[in-house]
Design a protein around this motif. Structure first.
Motif, PDB file in Angstrom:
ATOM      1  N   SER A  25       0.824  -1.189   0.000  1.00  0.00           N
ATOM      2  CA  SER A  25       0.000   0.000   0.000  1.00  0.00           C
ATOM      3  C   SER A  25       0.865   1.247   0.000  1.00  0.00           C
ATOM      4  N   THR A  26       1.956   1.265   0.780  1.00  0.00           N
ATOM      5  CA  THR A  26       2.857   2.406   0.837  1.00  0.00           C
ATOM      6  C   THR A  26       3.484   2.657  -0.523  1.00  0.00           C
ATOM      7  N   SER A  27       3.837   1.569  -1.168  1.00  0.00           N
ATOM      8  CA  SER A  27       4.437   1.676  -2.500  1.00  0.00           C
ATOM      9  C   SER A  27       3.459   2.313  -3.472  1.00  0.00           C
ATOM     10  N   ASP A  28       2.174   1.914  -3.422  1.00  0.00           N
ATOM     11  CA  ASP A  28       1.167   2.486  -4.302  1.00  0.00           C
ATOM     12  C   ASP A  28       0.972   3.966  -4.017  1.00  0.00           C
ATOM     13  N   LYS A  29       0.910   4.305  -2.687  1.00  0.00           N
ATOM     14  CA  LYS A  29       0.715   5.692  -2.308  1.00  0.00           C
ATOM     15  C   LYS A  29       1.890   6.554  -2.734  1.00  0.00           C
ATOM     16  N   ALA A  30       3.050   5.947  -2.827  1.00  0.00           N
ATOM     17  CA  ALA A  30       4.242   6.687  -3.249  1.00  0.00           C
ATOM     18  C   ALA A  30       4.192   6.987  -4.743  1.00  0.00           C
ATOM     19  N   GLY A  31       3.226   6.398  -5.427  1.00  0.00           N
ATOM     20  CA  GLY A  31       3.044   6.693  -6.842  1.00  0.00           C
ATOM     21  C   GLY A  31       3.933   5.893  -7.763  1.00  0.00           C
ATOM     22  N   LYS A  32       4.442   4.777  -7.293  1.00  0.00           N
ATOM     23  CA  LYS A  32       5.309   3.962  -8.138  1.00  0.00           C
ATOM     24  C   LYS A  32       4.503   3.397  -9.304  1.00  0.00           C
ATOM     25  N   GLN A  33       5.000   3.628 -10.509  1.00  0.00           N
ATOM     26  CA  GLN A  33       4.320   3.183 -11.722  1.00  0.00           C
ATOM     27  C   GLN A  33       4.986   1.901 -12.196  1.00  0.00           C
ATOM     28  N   ASP A  34       4.295   0.771 -12.056  1.00  0.00           N
ATOM     29  CA  ASP A  34       4.920  -0.494 -12.445  1.00  0.00           C
ATOM     30  C   ASP A  34       4.527  -0.925 -13.855  1.00  0.00           C
ATOM     31  N   THR A  35       3.376  -0.465 -14.354  1.00  0.00           N
ATOM     32  CA  THR A  35       2.919  -0.797 -15.703  1.00  0.00           C
ATOM     33  C   THR A  35       2.261   0.434 -16.320  1.00  0.00           C
ATOM     34  N   LEU A  36       2.578   0.702 -17.572  1.00  0.00           N
ATOM     35  CA  LEU A  36       1.957   1.823 -18.277  1.00  0.00           C
ATOM     36  C   LEU A  36       0.768   1.297 -19.068  1.00  0.00           C
ATOM     37  N   ARG A  37      -0.404   1.867 -18.838  1.00  0.00           N
ATOM     38  CA  ARG A  37      -1.632   1.423 -19.488  1.00  0.00           C
ATOM     39  C   ARG A  37      -1.983   2.390 -20.614  1.00  0.00           C
ATOM     40  N   VAL A  38      -2.006   1.868 -21.835  1.00  0.00           N
ATOM     41  CA  VAL A  38      -2.198   2.707 -23.029  1.00  0.00           C
ATOM     42  C   VAL A  38      -3.493   2.331 -23.739  1.00  0.00           C
TER      43      VAL A  38
END
Length: 293
Positions: A25-38
């Motif tokens: 959850s902390t990682s998500d809140k930090a805004g880490k982008q693991d996949t770009l959705r196009v």
């Protein structure tokens, strides 16, 4: 004692699980982008679009060093919905789709293609008719059957309406019937087969259909054409700015001629919201910002 020991073990396991979930959850809140959705507008059959842009997906993934997923909806509104609900990071819209989408989503355009035919960021929207019919001008279409692609298509709906309006024809009042084919390829087929008296279509797509022998050039004639600002690649405002800069750079530094040809481009140029002011103005005037068939 055994029961107490079991409780201790269960407590420790639950503690580890909760800690693990907290980390994610902390990682998500930090805004880490693991996949770009196009997302891509389905200006032709969705399966064709996804196949066409697969080499681009691979290219972008390599340039960004991250996974890239492609999404093609069954209609233009589906891509707008996905962007509005934060299910996409990047989208390839037409000008009309973009001005419709920005009413509902916090987004902005970044680049568009340099057209292979015009050598500018603009391309042609056409009104075409069956070659065998006597129709020689757009003004003669009053009382006929006309085909648009998707109602939210820029070159298959908005600009054909602009050309029709210029000729004094109001949609739908001045037609016997109006048909929405859903895509440029379907419009070309409807015109070629004489199922409609005329239709609006993107010039680049028509050329490709002719080159692939999907459409017989001898069976179609062009009644009028209009220059249209190129399809914008759009990102959500909240996308990480460093990642956005890398995406822009990936477009501007694209040099592979095979990939550029698949993208229907000679290169790419930066655009802004102001680039699509005309499309927004015409969409408002013709009632297409909140379209109803």
């Amino acid at each position: 004692m055994r029961f107490n020991s079991l409780l201790v073990v269960v407590f420790l396991v639950l503690t580890l699980v909760i800690a693990g979930c907290g980390g994610a959850s902390t990682s998500d809140k930090a805004g880490k982008q693991d996949t770009l959705r196009v997302g891509l507008v389905p200006n032709q059959a969705p399966d064709k679009i996804k196949a066409q842009y697969e080499p681009f997906r691979k290219y972008l993934s390599e340039k960004l060093n991250m996974p890239v997923e492609l999404f093609v909806a069954t209609d233009y509104a589906g891509v707008v919905e996905a962007m509005a609900n934060d299910k996409l990071d990047v989208a390839y819209f037409g000008g009309l789709t973009y001005v419709q989408a920005k009413q509902r989503a916090k987004i902005h355009p970044i680049v568009t293609e340099i057209d292979q035919e015009t050598k500018t960021t603009k391309y042609y929207s056409l009104i075409i008719a069956p070659a065998e019919k006597d129709t020689k001008s757009v003004g003669e279409l009053k009382g006929k059957v006309f085909a648009f692609g998707d109602i939210s298509s820029t070159s298959g709906s908005l600009y054909p309406r602009v050309m029709l309006d210029k000729a004094g024809i109001k949609v739908p009042d001045d037609f016997k019937n109006v048909v929405y084919t859903g895509g440029h390829d379907a419009t070309a087929q409807a015109v070629q087969n004489g199922a409609v008296d005329a239709g609006g279509i993107e010039g680049r797509i028509l050329k490709r259909l002719i080159a692939k022998d999907t459409v017989d050039e001898a069976k179609i004639k062009v009644l009028e054409r209009h220059l249209v600002e190129g399809y914008p690649w759009v990102v959500r405002d909240s996308l990480d700015k460093q990642l956005e800069a890398k995406i822009v750079d990936a477009f501007l530094t694209m040099k592979d001629p095979v990939l550029l040809d698949l993208m229907r481009a000679e290169g790419f140029a930066k655009v802004s919201n102001e680039t699509y002011a005309e499309a927004e103005q015409e969409a408002k005037r013709l009632g297409l910002l909140n379209p109803k068939k």
